[in-house]
Design a protein around this motif. Structure first.
Motif, mmCIF file in Angstrom:
data_model
loop_
_atom_site.group_PDB
_atom_site.id
_atom_site.type_symbol
_atom_site.label_atom_id
_atom_site.label_comp_id
_atom_site.label_asym_id
_atom_site.label_seq_id
_atom_site.Cartn_x
_atom_site.Cartn_y
_atom_site.Cartn_z
ATOM 1 N N UNK A 39 0.848 -1.201 0.000
ATOM 2 C CA UNK A 39 0.000 0.000 0.000
ATOM 3 C C UNK A 39 0.886 1.255 0.000
ATOM 4 N N UNK A 40 1.939 1.238 0.800
ATOM 5 C CA UNK A 40 2.860 2.391 0.791
ATOM 6 C C UNK A 40 3.491 2.553 -0.591
ATOM 7 N N UNK A 41 3.824 1.417 -1.219
ATOM 8 C CA UNK A 41 4.391 1.477 -2.563
ATOM 9 C C UNK A 41 3.415 2.058 -3.572
ATOM 10 N N UNK A 42 2.150 1.687 -3.467
ATOM 11 C CA UNK A 42 1.121 2.224 -4.370
ATOM 12 C C UNK A 42 0.982 3.720 -4.162
ATOM 13 N N UNK A 43 0.980 4.136 -2.920
ATOM 14 C CA UNK A 43 0.898 5.572 -2.614
ATOM 15 C C UNK A 43 2.073 6.310 -3.262
ATOM 16 N N UNK A 44 3.257 5.739 -3.143
ATOM 17 C CA UNK A 44 4.435 6.349 -3.762
ATOM 18 C C UNK A 44 4.317 6.400 -5.275
ATOM 19 N N UNK A 45 3.753 5.357 -5.867
ATOM 20 C CA UNK A 45 3.564 5.342 -7.317
ATOM 21 C C UNK A 45 2.640 6.474 -7.746
ATOM 22 N N UNK A 46 1.588 6.691 -6.986
ATOM 23 C CA UNK A 46 0.654 7.771 -7.306
ATOM 24 C C UNK A 46 1.349 9.118 -7.167
ATOM 25 N N UNK A 55 -0.093 0.927 -11.682
ATOM 26 C CA UNK A 55 -0.676 1.082 -10.344
ATOM 27 C C UNK A 55 -1.808 0.081 -10.155
ATOM 28 N N UNK A 56 -2.639 -0.074 -11.165
ATOM 29 C CA UNK A 56 -3.758 -1.017 -11.082
ATOM 30 C C UNK A 56 -3.235 -2.443 -10.892
ATOM 31 N N UNK A 57 -2.145 -2.780 -11.553
ATOM 32 C CA UNK A 57 -1.535 -4.099 -11.372
ATOM 33 C C UNK A 57 -1.122 -4.300 -9.919
ATOM 34 N N UNK A 58 -0.526 -3.279 -9.325
ATOM 35 C CA UNK A 58 -0.117 -3.376 -7.919
ATOM 36 C C UNK A 58 -1.327 -3.436 -6.987
ATOM 37 N N UNK A 59 -2.381 -2.704 -7.317
ATOM 38 C CA UNK A 59 -3.612 -2.780 -6.525
ATOM 39 C C UNK A 59 -4.180 -4.192 -6.565
ATOM 40 N N UNK A 60 -4.174 -4.801 -7.720
ATOM 41 C CA UNK A 60 -4.677 -6.164 -7.869
ATOM 42 C C UNK A 60 -3.857 -7.135 -7.026
ATOM 43 N N UNK A 61 -2.549 -6.984 -7.040
ATOM 44 C CA UNK A 61 -1.683 -7.852 -6.239
ATOM 45 C C UNK A 61 -1.950 -7.655 -4.746
ATOM 46 N N UNK A 62 -2.197 -6.424 -4.340
ATOM 47 C CA UNK A 62 -2.480 -6.125 -2.931
ATOM 48 C C UNK A 62 -3.820 -6.719 -2.518
ATOM 49 N N UNK A 63 -4.820 -6.596 -3.389
ATOM 50 C CA UNK A 63 -6.121 -7.201 -3.088
ATOM 51 C C UNK A 63 -6.001 -8.716 -2.970
ATOM 52 N N UNK A 64 -5.204 -9.306 -3.824
ATOM 53 C CA UNK A 64 -4.985 -10.750 -3.769
ATOM 54 C C UNK A 64 -4.311 -11.143 -2.454
ATOM 55 N N UNK A 65 -3.353 -10.351 -2.023
ATOM 56 C CA UNK A 65 -2.667 -10.625 -0.756
ATOM 57 C C UNK A 65 -3.636 -10.515 0.419
ATOM 58 N N UNK A 66 -4.523 -9.526 0.392
ATOM 59 C CA UNK A 66 -5.526 -9.396 1.453
ATOM 60 C C UNK A 66 -6.509 -10.564 1.423
ATOM 61 N N UNK A 67 -6.889 -11.005 0.230
ATOM 62 C CA UNK A 67 -7.769 -12.174 0.117
ATOM 63 C C UNK A 67 -7.096 -13.409 0.701
ATOM 64 N N UNK A 68 -5.799 -13.516 0.522
ATOM 65 C CA UNK A 68 -5.058 -14.638 1.071
ATOM 66 C C UNK A 68 -5.082 -14.606 2.602
ATOM 67 N N UNK A 69 -4.944 -13.425 3.184
ATOM 68 C CA UNK A 69 -5.043 -13.274 4.636
ATOM 69 C C UNK A 69 -6.438 -13.702 5.099
#
Length: 107
Positions: A39-46, A55-69
Motif C-alpha cells: 500500500x505504501x508502494x502504491x501511494x508512492x507510485x501515485x 498502479x492497477x496491477x499493484x492494486x490487484x496484487x495487494x487485493x490478492x494478498x488481502x484475500x489470502x489473509x
C-alpha cells in the motif's frame, strides 16, 4: 460508553477472542506487513505519477494478498471457533458464518 477510537462494530468484536497458534499469528502478521508495504508502494507510485495500468496491477496484487489473509483467517475460524461453538451446541455461529462469508463475497 465506547472508547473514542472504537466503532460500535469494533467494540462488539473486541469482546470475543480467537485463539490462533503462534505460527498462524506470525504468518498473518508477516502477510499484513507485506500488504502494508504494498500500500505504501502504491501511494508512492501515485505521488510519482506512475502509469495508471502499473498502479492497477499493484492494486490487484495487494487485493490478492488481502484475500489470502482472509482465507487463512477463515480456515482457522472454521476449524477452530466454528467447530468449537457447534460442539458446544451454539448453532447461532452458522448464521454468523453466513454473514461473514457474504462479506467476503461482496468484495
Amino acid at each position: 460508553m465506547l472508547p473514542e477510537d472504537l466503532s460500535v462494530d469494533e467494540a462488539q468484536i473486541s469482546c470475543r477472542k480467537s485463539n490462533h497458534p503462534d505460527s498462524v499469528k506470525t504468518n498473518l502478521i508477516h502477510r499484513l506487513n507485506r500488504v502494508e508495504g504494498q500500500v505504501r508502494g502504491i501511494k508512492g507510485m501515485i505521488e510519482r505519477d506512475v502509469y495508471c495500468d502499473d498502479i492497477i496491477t499493484q492494486l490487484s496484487a495487494t487485493q490478492s494478498a488481502l484475500n489470502s489473509v482472509a482465507n487463512v483467517l477463515l480456515d482457522g475460524h472454521l476449524k477452530g471457533c466454528v467447530k468449537n461453538r457447534l460442539a458446544e451446541g451454539d448453532e447461532e455461529v452458522l448464521d454468523e458464518l453466513l454473514t461473514t462469508i457474504s462479506k467476503l463475497i461482496r468484495k
